[in-house]
Design a protein around this motif. Structure first.
Motif, short mmCIF file in Angstrom:
data_model
loop_
_atom_site.label_atom_id
_atom_site.label_comp_id
_atom_site.label_asym_id
_atom_site.label_seq_id
_atom_site.Cartn_x
_atom_site.Cartn_y
_atom_site.Cartn_z
N ASP A 25 0.83 -1.24 -0.04
CA ASP A 25 -0.16 -0.06 -0.15
C ASP A 25 0.85 1.16 -0.19
OD1 ASP A 25 -2.51 -1.39 0.08
OD2 ASP A 25 -2.57 -1.22 2.21
N ARG A 26 0.39 2.13 -0.72
CA ARG A 26 0.98 3.55 -0.71
C ARG A 26 0.61 4.10 0.35
NH1 ARG A 26 2.38 7.90 -5.63
NH2 ARG A 26 3.02 9.54 -4.17
N VAL A 27 1.35 4.78 1.23
CA VAL A 27 0.53 5.59 2.76
C VAL A 27 1.27 6.90 2.85
CG1 VAL A 27 -0.08 3.30 3.51
CG2 VAL A 27 2.02 4.56 4.19
N THR A 28 0.66 7.57 3.66
CA THR A 28 1.11 8.73 4.18
C THR A 28 1.59 8.54 5.77
OG1 THR A 28 -0.27 10.10 2.83
CG2 THR A 28 0.69 11.19 4.79
N VAL A 29 2.97 8.97 5.71
CA VAL A 29 3.46 8.98 7.11
C VAL A 29 3.57 10.43 7.72
CG1 VAL A 29 5.81 8.72 8.32
CG2 VAL A 29 5.25 7.00 6.56
N GLY A 30 2.87 10.57 8.75
CA GLY A 30 2.93 11.77 9.67
C GLY A 30 4.14 12.37 9.89
N ALA A 31 3.92 13.71 9.92
CA ALA A 31 5.27 14.67 9.86
C ALA A 31 5.86 14.35 11.35
CB ALA A 31 4.86 16.02 9.75
N LEU A 43 -1.71 2.71 12.44
CA LEU A 43 -2.38 3.65 11.65
C LEU A 43 -3.14 4.60 12.44
CD1 LEU A 43 -3.89 4.90 9.08
CD2 LEU A 43 -5.49 2.96 9.27
N VAL A 44 -3.02 5.89 12.58
CA VAL A 44 -3.48 6.98 13.50
C VAL A 44 -5.01 7.13 12.63
CG1 VAL A 44 -3.22 9.18 14.36
CG2 VAL A 44 -1.13 7.98 14.23
N THR A 45 -5.79 6.61 13.64
CA THR A 45 -7.27 6.66 13.13
C THR A 45 -7.78 7.90 12.66
OG1 THR A 45 -8.03 6.34 15.28
CG2 THR A 45 -7.94 4.38 14.09
N ALA A 46 -7.43 9.17 13.39
CA ALA A 46 -8.01 10.16 13.26
C ALA A 46 -7.39 11.10 12.07
CB ALA A 46 -7.74 11.39 14.48
N THR A 47 -6.20 10.57 11.76
CA THR A 47 -5.59 11.24 10.55
C THR A 47 -5.45 10.48 9.03
OG1 THR A 47 -3.45 10.91 11.12
CG2 THR A 47 -4.17 12.70 12.00
N GLY A 48 -5.45 9.04 9.45
CA GLY A 48 -5.34 8.16 8.29
C GLY A 48 -3.64 8.20 7.91
N HIS A 49 -2.95 8.66 8.93
CA HIS A 49 -1.48 8.72 8.75
C HIS A 49 -0.80 7.57 9.28
CE1 HIS A 49 -1.48 13.45 7.59
NE2 HIS A 49 -2.18 12.68 6.63
N TYR A 50 0.22 7.00 8.86
CA TYR A 50 0.98 6.06 9.63
C TYR A 50 2.13 6.58 10.28
CZ TYR A 50 -1.75 2.54 6.77
OH TYR A 50 -2.60 1.76 6.27
N ALA A 51 2.35 5.75 11.39
CA ALA A 51 3.20 6.27 12.46
C ALA A 51 4.05 5.00 13.08
CB ALA A 51 2.86 7.08 13.70
N ARG A 52 5.20 4.89 13.53
CA ARG A 52 5.72 3.90 14.24
C ARG A 52 4.96 3.53 15.28
NH1 ARG A 52 11.35 2.12 15.07
NH2 ARG A 52 12.11 4.09 13.97
N ILE A 53 4.95 2.11 15.48
CA ILE A 53 3.86 1.47 16.32
C ILE A 53 4.30 1.98 17.86
CG2 ILE A 53 5.37 -0.65 16.55
CD1 ILE A 53 2.67 -2.21 16.79
N ASP A 54 3.26 2.06 18.45
CA ASP A 54 3.48 2.48 19.98
C ASP A 54 2.33 1.84 20.94
OD1 ASP A 54 3.65 3.79 22.40
OD2 ASP A 54 3.38 5.83 21.69
N PRO A 55 2.88 0.60 21.35
CA PRO A 55 1.94 -0.18 22.18
C PRO A 55 1.20 0.72 23.27
CG PRO A 55 3.93 -1.34 21.90
CD PRO A 55 4.05 0.02 21.42
N ARG A 79 4.49 12.52 4.65
CA ARG A 79 4.96 12.05 3.45
C ARG A 79 4.09 11.15 2.69
NH1 ARG A 79 10.82 11.82 2.25
NH2 ARG A 79 9.96 10.62 0.33
N ASP A 80 3.48 11.43 1.55
CA ASP A 80 2.63 10.66 1.03
C ASP A 80 3.07 9.57 0.03
OD1 ASP A 80 2.96 12.25 -1.12
OD2 ASP A 80 1.23 13.06 -1.45
N ASP A 81 4.40 9.36 0.04
CA ASP A 81 4.86 8.33 -1.05
C ASP A 81 5.57 7.55 -0.22
OD1 ASP A 81 6.97 9.98 0.14
OD2 ASP A 81 8.20 10.15 -1.82
N ALA A 82 5.05 6.81 1.11
CA ALA A 82 5.73 5.69 1.69
C ALA A 82 5.18 4.60 1.19
CB ALA A 82 5.61 5.88 3.25
N LEU A 83 5.86 3.36 1.33
CA LEU A 83 5.44 2.03 0.88
C LEU A 83 5.32 1.07 2.18
CD1 LEU A 83 6.85 1.36 -2.60
CD2 LEU A 83 4.58 2.10 -2.13
N ILE A 84 4.34 0.53 2.28
CA ILE A 84 4.17 -0.62 3.26
C ILE A 84 3.86 -1.95 2.76
CG2 ILE A 84 3.79 1.02 5.12
CD1 ILE A 84 0.95 -0.09 5.25
N VAL A 85 4.25 -3.06 3.36
CA VAL A 85 3.78 -4.20 3.17
C VAL A 85 2.80 -4.40 4.03
CG1 VAL A 85 5.45 -5.68 4.44
CG2 VAL A 85 4.16 -6.61 2.61
#
Length: 125
Positions: A25-31, A43-55, A79-85
């Motif tokens: 998936d091509r995703v956005t990583v939050g600033a 996935l930060v649900t409020a923004t739809g941006h991805y971030a490092r996991i934080d339990p 950054r809206d050009d990140a790739l995740i598996v």
């Protein structure tokens, strides 16, 4: 003679993915973050941006949603050009990048969350 140590690359991390980029998936990583190849992300649900996991988070980042397939410097801007598996793939355990201080139990929980997505983590792969 000094030993050269090569940094991890995509081949070290990704051992299998489905054809036609189905696994990605091509995703956005939050600033405000700079993430390495292999970072486990949520996935930060409020923004739809991805971030490092934080339990310990309560905003969605506490659930593993994928693994970053490239380094991503979002220090200054989203950054809206990140790739995740995100599904139907196999990744090598030794190439996963975890946040500092994550416990063994939290890591096992995140690995189970990845498995539920179809992202299998293999040791010694």
């Amino acid at each position: 003679m000094a030993e050269m140590i090569e940094s991890l690359n995509l081949g070290d991390l990704l051992k299998y993915e489905a054809p036609h980029f189905y696994s990605r998936d091509r995703v956005t990583v939050g600033a405000g973050q700079s993430l390495p190849l292999g970072a486990v992300v949520g996935l930060v649900t409020a923004t739809g941006h991805y971030a490092r996991i934080d339990p310990s988070a309560t905003d969605g980042r506490q659930v593993a949603a994928g693994v970053l397939l490239q380094p991503c410097d979002a220090t200054l801007i989203d950054r809206d050009d990140a790739l995740i598996v995100a599904r139907h793939a196999i990744v090598a355990q030794h190439a996963l990048q975890w946040p500092e201080g994550i416990t063994a139990a939290e890591t096992l929980t995140a690995l189970a969350q990845l498995k539920a997505l179809g992202v299998l983590v293999r040791h010694g792969a």
